[in-house]
Design an enzyme around this catalytic site. Structure first.
Site, PDB file in Angstrom:
ATOM      1  N   GLN A 137       0.838  -1.211   0.000  1.00 37.44           N
ATOM      2  CA  GLN A 137       0.000   0.000   0.000  1.00 37.44           C
ATOM      3  C   GLN A 137       0.870   1.256   0.000  1.00 37.44           C
ATOM      4  O   GLN A 137       1.626   1.481   0.956  1.00 37.44           O
ATOM      5  CB  GLN A 137      -0.882  -0.004   1.258  1.00 37.44           C
ATOM      6  CG  GLN A 137      -1.766   1.217   1.413  1.00 37.44           C
ATOM      7  CD  GLN A 137      -2.495   1.213   2.757  1.00 37.44           C
ATOM      8  OE1 GLN A 137      -2.023   0.611   3.710  1.00 37.44           O
ATOM      9  NE2 GLN A 137      -3.626   1.884   2.814  1.00 37.44           N
ATOM     10  N   GLY A 138       0.737   2.071  -1.023  1.00 37.60           N
ATOM     11  CA  GLY A 138       1.519   3.299  -1.111  1.00 37.60           C
ATOM     12  C   GLY A 138       0.656   4.519  -0.858  1.00 37.60           C
ATOM     13  O   GLY A 138       0.307   5.261  -1.798  1.00 37.60           O
ATOM     14  N   TYR A 139       0.278   4.742   0.399  1.00 41.64           N
ATOM     15  CA  TYR A 139      -0.484   5.936   0.774  1.00 41.64           C
ATOM     16  C   TYR A 139       0.434   6.983   1.417  1.00 41.64           C
ATOM     17  O   TYR A 139       0.551   8.099   0.950  1.00 41.64           O
ATOM     18  CB  TYR A 139      -1.589   5.566   1.786  1.00 41.64           C
ATOM     19  CG  TYR A 139      -2.909   5.141   1.193  1.00 41.64           C
ATOM     20  CD1 TYR A 139      -2.990   4.527  -0.052  1.00 41.64           C
ATOM     21  CD2 TYR A 139      -4.098   5.338   1.886  1.00 41.64           C
ATOM     22  CE1 TYR A 139      -4.208   4.118  -0.577  1.00 41.64           C
ATOM     23  CE2 TYR A 139      -5.324   4.941   1.372  1.00 41.64           C
ATOM     24  CZ  TYR A 139      -5.379   4.330   0.147  1.00 41.64           C
ATOM     25  OH  TYR A 139      -6.584   3.938  -0.368  1.00 41.64           O
ATOM     26  N   SER A 140       1.089   6.584   2.543  1.00 37.83           N
ATOM     27  CA  SER A 140       1.818   7.565   3.352  1.00 37.83           C
ATOM     28  C   SER A 140       3.064   8.077   2.642  1.00 37.83           C
ATOM     29  O   SER A 140       3.692   7.362   1.865  1.00 37.83           O
ATOM     30  CB  SER A 140       2.252   6.931   4.671  1.00 37.83           C
ATOM     31  OG  SER A 140       1.148   6.380   5.313  1.00 37.83           O
ATOM     32  N   GLU A 157      -9.832  -1.300   5.295  1.00 37.78           N
ATOM     33  CA  GLU A 157      -8.623  -1.518   6.091  1.00 37.78           C
ATOM     34  C   GLU A 157      -8.959  -1.490   7.582  1.00 37.78           C
ATOM     35  O   GLU A 157      -8.431  -2.256   8.371  1.00 37.78           O
ATOM     36  CB  GLU A 157      -7.578  -0.429   5.767  1.00 37.78           C
ATOM     37  CG  GLU A 157      -6.295  -0.588   6.578  1.00 37.78           C
ATOM     38  CD  GLU A 157      -5.194   0.396   6.195  1.00 37.78           C
ATOM     39  OE1 GLU A 157      -5.425   1.223   5.292  1.00 37.78           O
ATOM     40  OE2 GLU A 157      -4.111   0.328   6.796  1.00 37.78           O
ATOM     41  N   SER A 202      -4.858   6.832  12.741  1.00 37.79           N
ATOM     42  CA  SER A 202      -4.515   6.708  14.162  1.00 37.79           C
ATOM     43  C   SER A 202      -5.790   6.790  15.011  1.00 37.79           C
ATOM     44  O   SER A 202      -6.859   7.187  14.534  1.00 37.79           O
ATOM     45  CB  SER A 202      -3.571   7.839  14.558  1.00 37.79           C
ATOM     46  OG  SER A 202      -4.280   9.058  14.499  1.00 37.79           O
ATOM     47  N   GLU A 231      -6.489   8.913  17.179  1.00 41.39           N
ATOM     48  CA  GLU A 231      -6.965  10.306  17.224  1.00 41.39           C
ATOM     49  C   GLU A 231      -7.794  10.614  15.977  1.00 41.39           C
ATOM     50  O   GLU A 231      -8.836  11.280  16.060  1.00 41.39           O
ATOM     51  CB  GLU A 231      -5.782  11.279  17.322  1.00 41.39           C
ATOM     52  CG  GLU A 231      -5.042  11.263  18.652  1.00 41.39           C
ATOM     53  CD  GLU A 231      -4.162  10.028  18.857  1.00 41.39           C
ATOM     54  OE1 GLU A 231      -3.786   9.386  17.853  1.00 41.39           O
ATOM     55  OE2 GLU A 231      -3.874   9.690  20.018  1.00 41.39           O
TER      56      GLU A 231
HETATM   57  C1  LIG Z   1       4.569  -0.349  11.043  1.00 48.37           C
HETATM   58  C2  LIG Z   1       3.847   0.573  10.121  1.00 48.37           C
HETATM   59  C3  LIG Z   1       3.342   0.098   8.951  1.00 48.37           C
HETATM   60  C4  LIG Z   1       2.730   0.976   8.057  1.00 48.37           C
HETATM   61  N1  LIG Z   1       2.320   0.493   6.842  1.00 48.37           N
HETATM   62  C5  LIG Z   1       1.881   1.379   5.929  1.00 48.37           C
HETATM   63  C6  LIG Z   1       1.632   0.950   4.604  1.00 48.37           C
HETATM   64  O1  LIG Z   1       1.787  -0.229   4.268  1.00 48.37           O
HETATM   65  N2  LIG Z   1       1.229   1.861   3.708  1.00 48.37           N
HETATM   66  C7  LIG Z   1       1.043   3.175   4.023  1.00 48.37           C
HETATM   67  O2  LIG Z   1       0.669   3.942   3.172  1.00 48.37           O
HETATM   68  N3  LIG Z   1       1.269   3.617   5.276  1.00 48.37           N
HETATM   69  C8  LIG Z   1       1.699   2.762   6.224  1.00 48.37           C
HETATM   70  N4  LIG Z   1       1.972   3.193   7.483  1.00 48.37           N
HETATM   71  C9  LIG Z   1       1.838   4.621   7.770  1.00 48.37           C
HETATM   72  C10 LIG Z   1       0.634   4.954   8.615  1.00 48.37           C
HETATM   73  O3  LIG Z   1      -0.542   4.873   7.892  1.00 48.37           O
HETATM   74  C11 LIG Z   1       0.893   6.339   9.215  1.00 48.37           C
HETATM   75  O4  LIG Z   1       1.899   6.166  10.182  1.00 48.37           O
HETATM   76  C12 LIG Z   1      -0.351   6.967   9.797  1.00 48.37           C
HETATM   77  O5  LIG Z   1      -1.218   7.376   8.799  1.00 48.37           O
HETATM   78  C13 LIG Z   1      -0.003   8.167  10.694  1.00 48.37           C
HETATM   79  O6  LIG Z   1       0.801   9.078  10.038  1.00 48.37           O
HETATM   80  P1  LIG Z   1       2.182   9.575  10.678  1.00 48.37           P
HETATM   81  O7  LIG Z   1       2.913   8.390  11.142  1.00 48.37           O
HETATM   82  O8  LIG Z   1       2.825  10.453   9.706  1.00 48.37           O
HETATM   83  O9  LIG Z   1       1.767  10.365  11.968  1.00 48.37           O
HETATM   84  P2  LIG Z   1       1.326  11.897  12.049  1.00 48.37           P
HETATM   85  O10 LIG Z   1       0.213  12.134  11.112  1.00 48.37           O
HETATM   86  O11 LIG Z   1       2.505  12.766  11.948  1.00 48.37           O
HETATM   87  O12 LIG Z   1       0.744  11.948  13.514  1.00 48.37           O
HETATM   88  C14 LIG Z   1       1.556  12.005  14.683  1.00 48.37           C
HETATM   89  C15 LIG Z   1       0.638  12.010  15.892  1.00 48.37           C
HETATM   90  O13 LIG Z   1      -0.209  13.144  15.835  1.00 48.37           O
HETATM   91  C16 LIG Z   1      -1.565  12.745  15.856  1.00 48.37           C
HETATM   92  N5  LIG Z   1      -2.333  13.603  14.953  1.00 48.37           N
HETATM   93  C17 LIG Z   1      -2.089  13.881  13.666  1.00 48.37           C
HETATM   94  N6  LIG Z   1      -3.024  14.692  13.171  1.00 48.37           N
HETATM   95  C18 LIG Z   1      -3.883  14.935  14.163  1.00 48.37           C
HETATM   96  C19 LIG Z   1      -5.068  15.697  14.276  1.00 48.37           C
HETATM   97  N7  LIG Z   1      -5.594  16.361  13.253  1.00 48.37           N
HETATM   98  N8  LIG Z   1      -5.693  15.692  15.454  1.00 48.37           N
HETATM   99  C20 LIG Z   1      -5.199  15.010  16.510  1.00 48.37           C
HETATM  100  N9  LIG Z   1      -4.092  14.284  16.467  1.00 48.37           N
HETATM  101  C21 LIG Z   1      -3.442  14.237  15.312  1.00 48.37           C
HETATM  102  C22 LIG Z   1      -1.576  11.323  15.357  1.00 48.37           C
HETATM  103  O14 LIG Z   1      -2.691  10.615  15.834  1.00 48.37           O
HETATM  104  C23 LIG Z   1      -0.265  10.803  15.935  1.00 48.37           C
HETATM  105  O15 LIG Z   1      -0.490  10.417  17.252  1.00 48.37           O
HETATM  106  C24 LIG Z   1       2.564   2.336   8.399  1.00 48.37           C
HETATM  107  C25 LIG Z   1       3.038   2.810   9.621  1.00 48.37           C
HETATM  108  C26 LIG Z   1       3.686   1.947  10.474  1.00 48.37           C
HETATM  109  C27 LIG Z   1       4.216   2.488  11.769  1.00 48.37           C
END
Ligand SMILES: Cc1cc2nc3c(=O)[nH]c(=O)nc-3n(C[C@H](O)[C@H](O)[C@H](O)COP(=O)(O)OP(=O)(O)OC[C@H]3O[C@@H](n4cnc5c(N)ncnc54)[C@H](O)[C@@H]3O)c2cc1C
Length: 790
Positions: free
Chosen positions: A515-518, A633, A774, A776
């Site tokens: 999955q290429g989202y993030s 998902e 997440s 949140e």
């Molecule tokens: C082990 C692992 C596997 C993953 N696999 C995939 C994958 O296969 N494909 C893919 O696309 N992604 C993947 N991800 C990425 C995952 O979807 C992201 O980590 C997730 O969307 C959160 O983004 P971030 O880590 O950048 O956190 P951030 O968005 O930077 O958030 C950091 C913190 O701030 C909080 N936060 C952010 N915005 C808000 C808001 N508006 N209000 C309140 N709190 C907020 C969050 O809840 C979190 O606690 C994976 C991540 C991990 C750790």
């Protein structure tokens, strides 16, 4: 081998949860009546009570037709109690109609039909006098004694906190009967010589009394039951009824508080605009939903005489009482000083809630009851017992038998062993693909897909049965990205060619998707993504990168969200593309995660050409496609059943960990209490899944909301199970096991391998509440739906 008690299979029969049309009508009519004629916390009014009986026919509803009712039993009673709770009313309904009424109906000695008729009309009130000092809702030991004499009985004792005793014509008194050497239930006229009331009003307005019984003479016909089962049934009715009232109260407080938060302004905006309060309100809603699921199960247990009804009632009462406390406190908090005024509805509701938590058993007493039969919701290690956990209903039973036979043959000890050693949120391909191939021989790879696409065509109930059997048996998980996430998207948005090309290969496991989202700059705020897909003739040219891409090192395909229009608004101009990972210009770089495992990667795109035919949905309309995928998902599949498996893992670890006194942690009372708490929570989540995902009547409700509720619940509960695992492991939890700990030379099959993989799981499972939206973000999504505050 010790055998464990297990929950009745009917519990998970989803049809039990549907209300009939008549019951909906009853709820609506009563709700209207109470809304028009009452206010929260109003003083007791006899006229209102008689109107409920003679005008509305509500009081007799649970009784059989010859006694003026409709035979609605505990189901109808639950509806009425919930409505009374919703309006914050202290009434004798629970004591008179539900507890005493049902006890009289069950009476094995003297039924007193005339009294039942009078109760149904609202002409008689019966107060239940059971509690004594220190008894607090338990069945015994009773100090009140019934001595036999020539005419009948002489009752002596002190009953405390008898609600509605000052206005009752009869008291239903529990007492130790000397002739039967067990508890008896006695119907005592309140004005009989020797009965002395010491009256007071409770803070919810209910007239109450401590009742002294000083050698009260009774006739033989006044004993209505003389066995422990009758007293136990009376008390269970009371506890279940309090759960129903608690639900109503929580609902009312939540509604009142959300209304207040929408209209009260501070710092130039509505309280409802502060995220901290939104999230808090969502948590209260979730608390209510869990208590509701357990209460419904308890009501089912009583209405259908299920074997394990005491456990179901105790679990419901623990949850309802704990959550009521939380909702009530937060409701007042969010009202600020206004919540402290006695005339505000929330203050009235709070007073009623304070009383309700103290009637009968309190939450700790109920939890102790659950802890006594801890492990009751788990599968045994034997398949025959495992099977009994689930439905005996016609449709799914045959399938369950077939699934179990399949598992016995195909889930080899090698595969089960490997699945047990998994440390990540997903099964690695060498395990998941091996299992997928075995399932493919049976046509069971994709239970959720339609039959014409290679799915099973199963009913929701069958799908649920299948998922549960798989999880409970400890089967490996299947590769979710293709089967559960991309496939539904292709079915809805894909072209005929895309479906024909990709779906069969997902089914066989020939393609492995990631999955290429993030992106580095786009996590929770996915719409901030920058991967550029510029149109170049019949291709898109991709430049940028994706990050945290799980198992990209094994995948041959990636689905990506890319920006196809840089001028459009953030949520527009995004497209959903399918990209072969061996395309020139793609580089996959590993990222080592907190556990030391290699699961995630960064994927770089340098002038990567992707054919336009790989676009899913319309160009620039990828956001809708992306969100549809996220629902799949977050929401459904194996995650909720997996919780049970994780609890079983915890039990197994606890059994193999010594405690201080030569036993195992499993025998430790404190551990059992913590385990019981988790077990109640996981049971609630399983029931919520049954309601929301597999119940046909509710499937139509917002799928986004269902996905978020379940994601929030299973991810947070899963992490709590991990916490207890770590506590249980003690010092072993800090051992940094080498990478090759899977090899037989490092561990033998005698070792508790579940313990070995636990620390890495704990570390990796931090992701549960981060990825896929997440916690949140889930709360923010839910706030929109629940609180109607866009
Ligand atoms: C082990 C692992 C596997 C993953 N696999 C995939 C994958 O296969 N494909 C893919 O696309 N992604 C993947 N991800 C990425 C995952 O979807 C992201 O980590 C997730 O969307 C959160 O983004 P971030 O880590 O950048 O956190 P951030 O968005 O930077 O958030 C950091 C913190 O701030 C909080 N936060 C952010 N915005 C808000 C808001 N508006 N209000 C309140 N709190 C907020 C969050 O809840 C979190 O606690 C994976 C991540 C991990 C750790």
């Amino acid at each position: 081998m010790r055998s464990w008690p297990i929950l009745p299979p009917e519990l998970f029969d989803m049809d039990l949860f549907e209300r009939t049309e008549e019951q909906d009508l009853l709820a609506a009519m009563l709700g209207r009546f109470l809304g028009d004629t009452t206010s929260p916390g109003q003083p007791w009014a006899g006229d209102f009570w008689r109107a409920l009986g003679s005008e509305l026919g509500v009081l007799a509803a649970p009784f059989p037709e010859p006694l003026g009712g409709t035979g609605g039993g505990m189901f109808d009673a639950a509806i009425v109690l919930e409505k009374l709770g919703e309006h914050g009313l202290a009434t004798p309904y629970l004591d008179t109609v539900v507890m005493a009424g049902r006890a009289l109906l069950r009476a094995d000695e003297n039924r007193h039909d005339n009294l039942l008729l009078a109760i149904g009309k609202g002409d008689e009130i019966v107060a239940v006098a059971h509690d004594e000092r220190g008894l607090r809702g338990r069945a015994g030991p009773l100090r009140t004694v019934a001595q036999a004499d020539d005419a009948g009985w002489r009752l002596t004792g002190l009953k405390c906190g008898v609600r509605f005793a000052p206005i009752a014509r009869y008291l239903l008194v529990s007492a130790h009967s000397e002739d039967s050497d067990g508890p008896g239930l006695f119907l005592v006229p309140a004005d009989r010589a020797g009965v002395t009331l010491s009256s007071y009003d409770a803070i919810d307005g209910a007239p109450c009394a401590d009742v002294l019984l000083d050698g009260v003479h009774l006739g033989r016909e006044d004993r209505i039951a003389s066995n422990a089962a009758a007293l136990s049934a009376l008390l269970l009715d009371g506890e279940a009824g309090r759960c129903c009232e608690s639900l109503g109260l929580m609902r009312a407080m939540l509604r009142t508080t959300a209304d207040y938060a929408r209209q009260r302004k501070q710092f130039g905006k509505r309280l409802a605009d502060f995220q901290v309060l939104r999230h808090r309100l969502v948590d209260l809603y979730i608390a209510l939903e869990q208590a509701e699921a357990l209460t419904e199960a308890a009501v089912q247990g009583l209405a259908r005489d299920l074997d394990r009804r005491p456990l179901l009632v105790a679990a419901a009462r623990y949850s309802a009482s704990t959550e009521l406390n939380r909702v009530a406190r937060d409701a007042v908090q969010i009202h600020g000083a206004v919540g402290m005024m006695i005339e505000t509805p929330v203050a009235r509701l709070f007073r009623r809630a304070t009383v309700l938590q103290r009637e009968g058993r309190d939450s700790q007493g109920s939890l102790s009851e659950v802890a006594l039969c801890v492990g009751a919701t788990l599968p045994d290690t034997h398949h025959d017992l495992l099977g009994r956990l689930q439905a005996v209903n016609a449709g799914a039973e045959a399938l369950r038998a077939e699934v179990r036979a399949f598992l016995a043959k195909e889930l080899t000890s090698e595969l089960a062993w490997q699945a047990d050693l998994e440390t990540g949120a997903f099964s690695p391909p060498h395990v998941s693909t091996a299992w997928q191939r075995r399932l493919a021989t049976k046509g069971w790879v994709a239970p959720g897909w339609p039959k014409e696409q290679g799915g099973t065509g199963w009913s929701p109930r069958e799908r649920q049965a299948f998922e549960q059997e798989m999880a409970l048996a400890g089967a490996p998980r299947l590769p979710a990205m293709g089967l559960q996430m991309l496939a539904p998207v292709l079915m809805r948005f894909g072209t005929a060619e895309q479906k024909a090309r990709f779906l069969p290969r997902i089914l066989t496991g020939d393609d492995f998707w990631c999955q290429g989202y993030s992106e580095p700059g786009a996590g929770s705020d996915l719409a901030g993504l920058q991967l550029r897909a510029a149109r170049d003739g019949e291709h898109y040219r991709l430049n940028g990168s994706k990050i945290w891409t799980t198992f990209a090192q094994f995948a041959n395909w990636i689905f990506v969200l890319a920006r196809t229009d840089t001028q459009a608004a953030r949520h527009r101009g995004i497209s959903f593309l399918l990209v072969p990972l061996d395309s020139p210009g793609i580089e996959v770089r590993p990222i080592i995660s907190i556990s030391g495992d290699h699961e995630v990667n960064q994927v770089f795109f340098d002038d990567v050409l992707v054919p336009v035919t790989n676009l899913v949905g319309d160009e620039n309309e990828g956001w809708e496609v992306a969100m549809y995928l996220l629902e799949h998902e977050r929401g459904v599949g194996h995650q909720v059943p997996t919780l049970v498996r994780e609890l079983a893992r915890l039990r197994s670890i606890a059994e193999s960990q010594p405690n201080a006194s030569d036993g195992s942690m499993w025998d430790d009372p404190l551990f059992r209490t913590s385990f019981a708490q988790l077990e109640v929570r996981c049971l609630a989540i399983r029931l919520i899944e049954v309601h929301r995902v597999y119940s046909p009547a509710r499937v139509a409700a917002s799928q986004e909301m269902t996905a978020s509720v379940l994601k929030l619940l299973w991810s947070e509960a899963g992490q709590e199970v991990d916490e207890l695992v770590m506590q249980t492991l003690g010092s072993f939890a800090v051992v940094d096991l080498p990478d090759h700990f899977r090899d037989d030379e490092v561990i033998t099959r005698d070792t508790n391998h579940k313990a070995l993989s636990s620390t890495r799981r704990y570390l990796n499972n931090r992701v549960l509440t981060i990825a896929g939206g997440s916690s949140e973000i889930q709360r923010t999504v839910l706030a929109r739906h629940i609180l109607d505050i866009g």
